[in-house]
Design a protein around this motif. Structure first.
Motif, short mmCIF file in Angstrom:
data_model
loop_
_atom_site.label_atom_id
_atom_site.label_comp_id
_atom_site.label_asym_id
_atom_site.label_seq_id
_atom_site.Cartn_x
_atom_site.Cartn_y
_atom_site.Cartn_z
N ASP A 17 0.86 -1.19 0.00
CA ASP A 17 0.00 0.00 0.00
C ASP A 17 0.89 1.23 0.00
OD1 ASP A 17 -1.79 2.05 0.39
OD2 ASP A 17 -2.74 1.18 2.17
N ASN A 18 0.87 2.00 -1.10
CA ASN A 18 1.72 3.19 -1.18
C ASN A 18 1.00 4.46 -0.75
OD1 ASN A 18 0.04 3.83 -3.37
ND2 ASN A 18 1.72 4.66 -4.56
N GLY A 19 -0.23 4.29 -0.25
CA GLY A 19 -0.99 5.44 0.24
C GLY A 19 -1.95 6.04 -0.76
N GLU A 20 -1.80 5.73 -2.06
CA GLU A 20 -2.72 6.23 -3.08
C GLU A 20 -3.99 5.38 -3.10
OE1 GLU A 20 -0.98 6.93 -6.99
OE2 GLU A 20 0.99 6.71 -6.08
N ARG A 21 -5.06 5.96 -3.60
CA ARG A 21 -6.31 5.23 -3.72
C ARG A 21 -6.80 5.29 -5.17
NH1 ARG A 21 -4.42 3.39 -0.17
NH2 ARG A 21 -5.03 3.31 2.03
N PRO A 22 -7.22 4.14 -5.72
CA PRO A 22 -7.67 4.11 -7.12
C PRO A 22 -9.06 4.68 -7.26
CG PRO A 22 -7.98 1.96 -6.14
CD PRO A 22 -7.31 2.82 -5.08
N ILE A 23 -9.38 5.14 -8.46
CA ILE A 23 -10.74 5.56 -8.77
C ILE A 23 -11.13 5.07 -10.16
CG2 ILE A 23 -10.71 7.62 -7.31
CD1 ILE A 23 -10.29 9.28 -9.88
N ASN A 24 -12.40 4.83 -10.34
CA ASN A 24 -12.99 4.61 -11.66
C ASN A 24 -14.03 5.71 -11.87
OD1 ASN A 24 -11.53 2.29 -11.93
ND2 ASN A 24 -13.25 0.88 -11.84
N VAL A 25 -13.90 6.46 -12.95
CA VAL A 25 -14.86 7.51 -13.27
C VAL A 25 -15.57 7.12 -14.56
CG1 VAL A 25 -15.24 9.96 -13.70
CG2 VAL A 25 -13.40 9.23 -12.17
N ASP A 26 -16.79 6.66 -14.45
CA ASP A 26 -17.54 6.26 -15.63
C ASP A 26 -17.83 7.47 -16.50
OD1 ASP A 26 -19.22 3.91 -16.84
OD2 ASP A 26 -20.54 5.65 -16.89
N VAL A 27 -17.90 7.26 -17.81
CA VAL A 27 -18.15 8.36 -18.73
C VAL A 27 -19.42 9.12 -18.38
CG1 VAL A 27 -19.33 6.85 -20.38
CG2 VAL A 27 -18.30 8.99 -21.18
N SER A 28 -20.40 8.43 -17.80
CA SER A 28 -21.66 9.09 -17.43
C SER A 28 -21.50 10.04 -16.25
CB SER A 28 -22.73 8.04 -17.10
OG SER A 28 -22.35 7.29 -15.96
N ASN A 29 -20.37 9.96 -15.53
CA ASN A 29 -20.14 10.82 -14.37
C ASN A 29 -19.19 11.99 -14.66
OD1 ASN A 29 -21.78 9.47 -12.54
ND2 ASN A 29 -20.17 8.01 -12.00
N ILE A 30 -18.75 12.10 -15.91
CA ILE A 30 -17.89 13.23 -16.27
C ILE A 30 -18.70 14.52 -16.20
CG2 ILE A 30 -16.52 14.28 -18.10
CD1 ILE A 30 -15.19 11.86 -16.89
N VAL A 31 -18.15 15.54 -15.54
CA VAL A 31 -18.82 16.83 -15.39
C VAL A 31 -18.14 17.85 -16.30
CG1 VAL A 31 -19.42 18.70 -13.80
CG2 VAL A 31 -19.46 16.32 -13.02
N TRP A 32 -18.91 18.48 -17.17
CA TRP A 32 -18.36 19.40 -18.18
C TRP A 32 -18.59 20.85 -17.79
CZ3 TRP A 32 -15.31 17.38 -21.78
CH2 TRP A 32 -15.45 16.01 -22.09
N LEU A 33 -17.57 21.68 -18.06
CA LEU A 33 -17.64 23.11 -17.79
C LEU A 33 -17.59 23.88 -19.10
CD1 LEU A 33 -14.98 23.34 -14.93
CD2 LEU A 33 -17.45 22.98 -14.69
N GLY A 34 -18.44 24.89 -19.23
CA GLY A 34 -18.48 25.72 -20.42
C GLY A 34 -17.70 27.00 -20.25
#
Length: 284
Positions: A159-176
């Motif tokens: 354990d190097n202290g980092e934590r993995p994540i999965n970000v599904d395409v449906s959860n991407i938040v877009w800024l204009g």
């Protein structure tokens, strides 16, 4: 088990951090010796990602860098339908984005959670996991900040202290343009900030979505500037000779100094670019 995260808070926090570097307009764009380059998918050289597995190994095709050396690298990983790796670890942390097909990356005993094109995940070094794929064609863009990239057995897990994540395409938040000063006013271009380095100043990764019919420029100030086509296709004009190159999914353009990237979305769908840079952007 990794969870698919909604990342609404990530782009908001990153947006406020970036504004400190974007209040001043990018000026003085008389570039006498442009460093713009392209790497087309048709020119990618494929080899076994893990030669120890022989024909069962995924394929890897380098876009920039050298995953066998002590340098940052971006490459394409290609997986056959039904591929599933044995549990393993890596000696370096990587980030990845699904370009084609469906890919699962998680703890060895986790239920399959298939990520579609446009999904983003991270895999910390030292953590045991498996990778699987299903679909006629399965390709991901994979990025490391330092090599070499190695595969090791799980009895060396830590354990190097980092934590993995999965970000599904449906959860991407877009800024204009109303939320980011990097986008010209009234432009329909959108951004989504994915990560910011804790170790290298100003190094960051983000998505840029170009609408159908887009024709404009992305000005970049960083010595690090790599962009990979994740979805759709673009026409990219090299400033050295005004040659127009067609970049399909998995193709890459880059620059190693201040640069102007002239781009046109030539497809009948939105185009999504992934950008890794240590500078600022001005998107017209």
């Amino acid at each position: 088990m990794k969870k698919t995260l909604s990342v609404a808070i990530l782009p908001i926090l990153f947006f406020f951090a970036c504004q400190q570097t974007t209040d001043k307009a990018i000026d003085d764009w008389d570039i006498k010796n442009p460093t713009n380059k392209v790497m087309l998918t048709k020119d990618v050289q494929w080899e076994q990602l893990n030669p120890a597995r022989g024909d069962k190994s995924p394929l890897a095709g380098t876009l920039w860098g050298d995953r066998k050396a002590d340098v940052a690298t971006g490459y394409l990983g290609k997986f056959v339908d039904g591929f599933s790796s044995p549990p393993h670890i890596h000696n370096v942390t990587y980030r990845a984005i699904v370009i084609k097909g469906s890919i699962h990356n998680d703890d060895p005993n986790a239920e399959k959670m298939w990520m579609k094109p446009g999904s983003f995940w991270t895999q910390p070094k030292g953590e045991a996991h498996i990778t699987a794929a299903k679909g006629e064609e399965n390709i991901a863009y994979i990025e490391i900040d330092q090599g070499p990239y190695l595969v090791k057995p799980t009895d060396q897990a830590y354990d190097n202290g980092e934590r993995p994540i999965n970000v599904d395409v449906s959860n991407i938040v877009w800024l204009g343009s109303d939320k980011s000063k990097w986008i010209a006013k009234d432009s329909k271009v959108q951004l989504s900030y994915l990560w910011e380095s804790k170790n290298e100043k100003d190094l960051k990764g983000l998505f840029v979505k170009l609408p159908v019919g887009y024709k404009g420029t992305i000005k970049s100030t960083g010595e690090v500037m790599y962009s990979v086509v994740i979805d759709g296709g673009i026409a990219y004009t090299l400033p050295q000779n005004n040659k127009v190159e067609k970049l399909d999914e998995g193709s890459c353009f880059s620059a190693s100094s201040k640069a102007i990237h002239t781009i046109e979305n030539t497809e009948s769908q939105e185009a999504v670019l992934y950008i890794r840079t240590n500078g600022t952007l001005e998107i017209q």
